[in-house]
Design an enzyme around this catalytic site. Sequence first.
Site, PDB file in Angstrom:
ATOM      1  N   MET A  32     -33.009  27.471  45.620  1.00  0.00           N
ATOM      2  CA  MET A  32     -33.338  28.544  44.673  1.00  0.00           C
ATOM      3  C   MET A  32     -34.224  29.601  45.325  1.00  0.00           C
ATOM      4  SD  MET A  32     -33.999  26.178  41.312  1.00  0.00           S
ATOM      5  CE  MET A  32     -34.793  24.809  42.118  1.00  0.00           C
ATOM      6  N   LYS A  85     -27.474  27.957  32.298  1.00  0.00           N
ATOM      7  CA  LYS A  85     -28.535  27.783  33.284  1.00  0.00           C
ATOM      8  C   LYS A  85     -28.451  28.746  34.443  1.00  0.00           C
ATOM      9  CE  LYS A  85     -30.849  23.454  33.115  1.00  0.00           C
ATOM     10  NZ  LYS A  85     -31.246  22.302  33.891  1.00  0.00           N
ATOM     11  N   ASP A 124     -23.222  22.643  33.850  1.00  0.00           N
ATOM     12  CA  ASP A 124     -23.855  23.960  33.928  1.00  0.00           C
ATOM     13  C   ASP A 124     -23.201  24.814  34.996  1.00  0.00           C
ATOM     14  OD1 ASP A 124     -25.261  22.934  36.212  1.00  0.00           O
ATOM     15  OD2 ASP A 124     -26.615  21.990  34.765  1.00  0.00           O
TER      16      ASP A 124
HETATM   17  N1  SAH Z   1     -29.564  19.358  42.110  1.00  0.00           N
HETATM   18  C1  SAH Z   1     -29.059  20.356  43.008  1.00  0.00           C
HETATM   19  C2  SAH Z   1     -29.987  21.538  43.146  1.00  0.00           C
HETATM   20  C3  SAH Z   1     -30.177  22.335  41.923  1.00  0.00           C
HETATM   21  S1  SAH Z   1     -31.209  23.710  42.182  1.00  0.00           S
HETATM   22  C4  SAH Z   1     -28.775  19.717  44.361  1.00  0.00           C
HETATM   23  O1  SAH Z   1     -29.153  18.562  44.597  1.00  0.00           O
HETATM   24  O2  SAH Z   1     -28.172  20.375  45.182  1.00  0.00           O
HETATM   25  C5  SAH Z   1     -30.052  24.970  42.463  1.00  0.00           C
HETATM   26  C6  SAH Z   1     -30.068  25.434  43.892  1.00  0.00           C
HETATM   27  O3  SAH Z   1     -29.299  24.575  44.704  1.00  0.00           O
HETATM   28  C7  SAH Z   1     -29.427  26.781  44.109  1.00  0.00           C
HETATM   29  O4  SAH Z   1     -30.293  27.833  43.782  1.00  0.00           O
HETATM   30  C8  SAH Z   1     -29.149  26.752  45.589  1.00  0.00           C
HETATM   31  O5  SAH Z   1     -30.300  26.973  46.344  1.00  0.00           O
HETATM   32  C9  SAH Z   1     -28.746  25.307  45.767  1.00  0.00           C
HETATM   33  N2  SAH Z   1     -27.268  25.150  45.751  1.00  0.00           N
HETATM   34  C10 SAH Z   1     -26.552  24.448  44.887  1.00  0.00           C
HETATM   35  N3  SAH Z   1     -25.241  24.496  45.202  1.00  0.00           N
HETATM   36  C11 SAH Z   1     -25.145  25.255  46.304  1.00  0.00           C
HETATM   37  C12 SAH Z   1     -24.078  25.692  47.128  1.00  0.00           C
HETATM   38  N4  SAH Z   1     -22.818  25.339  46.889  1.00  0.00           N
HETATM   39  N5  SAH Z   1     -24.350  26.480  48.181  1.00  0.00           N
HETATM   40  C13 SAH Z   1     -25.628  26.818  48.458  1.00  0.00           C
HETATM   41  N6  SAH Z   1     -26.672  26.442  47.731  1.00  0.00           N
HETATM   42  C14 SAH Z   1     -26.451  25.661  46.663  1.00  0.00           C
END
Ligand code: SAH
Length: 463
Positions: free
Chosen positions: A385, A272, A250
């Site tokens: 998020m 997504k 995604d």
């Molecule tokens: N499963 C993922 C989270 C998914 S929810 C994990 O464990 O990280 C998606 C959220 O993750 C985004 O809205 C943001 O808040 C965060 N996120 C994911 N990648 C990121 C990145 N490179 N930098 C900052 N926030 C990130």
Amino acid sequence: MTYFPIFLKLQDKHCLVVGGGPVAARKTQQLLAAGAKVVVVAPEIESSLMKLKESKQIHYLEQLYDESCLQNMELVIAATDDMQLNDDIAKQAKLKNLLVNVVDNPESGTFITPSVIDRSPVIVAISTSGASPVLARLLRARLESLIPSSYGKLATLIARFRDKIKHRFPDMKERRQYWEQLLQGPVAEMLYAGQDKNALTLLEKQLEQESDLVKPTGEVYLVGGGPGDPDLLTFRALRLMQQADVVLYDRLVAPAIVELVRKDAERIYVGKARNKHTLPQDKINQLLVDLAKQGKRVLRLKGGDPFIFGRGGEEIDLLSENNIPFHVVPGITSASGCATYAGIPLTHRDYAQSCTFITGHLKDGSTNLNWPALAQPQQTLAVYMGTHGLDILSRELIKHGLPESTPAAIVQQGTTSEQRVYLSTVKDLPEISNQHDVKPPSMIIIGEVVSLQEKLAWFSPPR
Ligand code: SAH
């Protein structure tokens, strides 16, 4: 080829190590691991050798080396720091037709020892023919990361089934095909993932099937790809990415990570972005099932960790109902990745004894977060998020008692070359976000630990 590689059987053979220092100790350990009976001769020995002597794992001759020590030996290692003495030992050993190795002087002995990757019974030995032991060691480190740590377990299991498989596939070509499938398929992966019982059951089931060629069993790997920097992938994630037939990923998965997927694998983008899912979640769940039922190795690649705000649980629920083998590979979650790359420790003895991961994906302005608990001191909040609900987040936390001046940070595209860190207070979060036009994916970190950022920031991608 200057040297002919062989693997020696040393169980219960008498081997002599001359020398009592760290090199001698290392060689002794290796010989013991191969089941040899080791005699160490040296006027003095270091503590690790002394321990082996005390536990009767080696026989120690506390004396200077002389030729009589060679008696009854099959193999000799000269590991003293006296080059001349080492050479003399080699000469005498060679006259007696003994195998002899001189450490640091390959020319002088009859054999050299390789760098070894031990996944017993699988052994990988690497040699540069004495040109550069360091190079051999570096090469070994690279291979270590490629060869699953339970490779040996796989070899042991299939050794037990060799005859059965031979019987089941009398035709050599078919047998080879089966072996290839077995070693790269679900049975192997289940073993690596610690599902030993399932692996055994599946192997037995495959061998009972009537048809000439065993139908490939599909499986699903739910893999965490980490927050963005490809270097933060796990060894297992990378290996599975390179063997999957089809990959569903995604928006959150960084392009640099998708790049690492096997070149001829089918890639399916399932979108997504917030509020505009390219494929609705239930369709993704069903697609995983359908692809696996076609016998494919399906990799579901997720950002961060699949079980942290990743809906990983929902995706495998349907797999489990359909009896499709799957396993889950954890990834570095973005709270951890972003905080670390921003120079913010999530916990600290002086500032935060706990860290709470929350989602700021707030529906219609209403939330059911436990605000009084989140407003407590001495903790860190990591908000996933959260970019679209910052005003509510800030307002509610302050309303429930968190001081307005509590430090906060927004980490946008953390761990990538595009990373930006914006410092704020909990009160100013919405304003700072507007000022810098903050976009997802961003992680919000709130708590006193953020004040450490100034001192600890270490990652500074080019602007
Ligand atoms: N499963 C993922 C989270 C998914 S929810 C994990 O464990 O990280 C998606 C959220 O993750 C985004 O809205 C943001 O808040 C965060 N996120 C994911 N990648 C990121 C990145 N490179 N930098 C900052 N926030 C990130």
